[in-house]
Design a protein around this motif. Sequence first.
Motif, short mmCIF file in Angstrom:
data_model
loop_
_atom_site.label_atom_id
_atom_site.label_comp_id
_atom_site.label_asym_id
_atom_site.label_seq_id
_atom_site.Cartn_x
_atom_site.Cartn_y
_atom_site.Cartn_z
N GLU A 50 36.99 6.02 -39.85
CA GLU A 50 38.14 5.44 -40.54
C GLU A 50 38.76 4.32 -39.70
O GLU A 50 39.18 3.29 -40.24
CB GLU A 50 39.18 6.52 -40.87
N ALA A 51 38.82 4.51 -38.40
CA ALA A 51 39.35 3.46 -37.51
C ALA A 51 38.47 2.21 -37.58
O ALA A 51 38.98 1.08 -37.62
CB ALA A 51 39.44 3.98 -36.08
N LEU A 52 37.16 2.40 -37.62
CA LEU A 52 36.24 1.26 -37.75
C LEU A 52 36.47 0.56 -39.08
O LEU A 52 36.57 -0.68 -39.12
CB LEU A 52 34.80 1.74 -37.65
N ARG A 53 36.59 1.32 -40.17
CA ARG A 53 36.87 0.70 -41.48
C ARG A 53 38.16 -0.12 -41.42
O ARG A 53 38.23 -1.21 -41.97
CB ARG A 53 37.01 1.78 -42.55
N THR A 54 39.17 0.44 -40.79
CA THR A 54 40.45 -0.25 -40.67
C THR A 54 40.28 -1.56 -39.91
O THR A 54 40.75 -2.61 -40.35
CB THR A 54 41.48 0.65 -39.96
N VAL A 88 47.40 1.43 -35.88
CA VAL A 88 47.14 0.03 -35.56
C VAL A 88 48.45 -0.74 -35.72
O VAL A 88 49.18 -0.52 -36.69
CB VAL A 88 46.00 -0.55 -36.43
N ARG A 89 48.72 -1.58 -34.75
CA ARG A 89 49.95 -2.39 -34.76
C ARG A 89 51.20 -1.53 -34.97
O ARG A 89 52.12 -1.90 -35.70
CB ARG A 89 49.86 -3.47 -35.83
N GLY A 90 51.19 -0.34 -34.36
CA GLY A 90 52.35 0.53 -34.40
C GLY A 90 52.52 1.31 -35.69
O GLY A 90 53.47 2.07 -35.83
N ARG A 91 51.59 1.17 -36.61
CA ARG A 91 51.70 1.86 -37.91
C ARG A 91 50.64 2.96 -38.01
O ARG A 91 49.45 2.70 -37.87
CB ARG A 91 51.50 0.87 -39.04
N ALA A 92 51.11 4.17 -38.27
CA ALA A 92 50.21 5.32 -38.37
C ALA A 92 49.82 5.55 -39.83
O ALA A 92 50.66 5.55 -40.72
CB ALA A 92 50.88 6.56 -37.81
#
Length: 121
Positions: A47-51, A22-26
């Motif tokens: 995990e993507a949803l949590r993020t 997200v926003r270029g940060r892995a």
Amino acid sequence: MKIFFDGGCRPTPGTIELAVVVRGRATILRDQGFGSGTDAEWLALIEALRTGLSLGAEPFVLLGDCAPVIEQANRRARARGSSDDHLRRFLELAGERQPAVRYVKRSQNLAGIALQKLHPR
């Protein structure tokens, strides 16, 4: 906002690892249990949803390259076995706010690219 996700395991079934970008940060999470490639993709989506939820009210779209998981998350395909369990967790976490989950080609999935860098050929 675009949030990329990907999961994998070596061998399959095997130890699960996942990536969210997200926003270029892995963010890479290793040793996430034992399971199949499908389990890994589901855990990465969750995990993507949590993020996305942790980032606040800004709208977001979850982007991955596993078509079956994306179809199941969007309720266009039936989830069976462990996928059904993962789908229930995903829906519980999403609550009333059903996020957009979309397919991207493997070559465009920034999370997949991040995972691939862990295992050069």
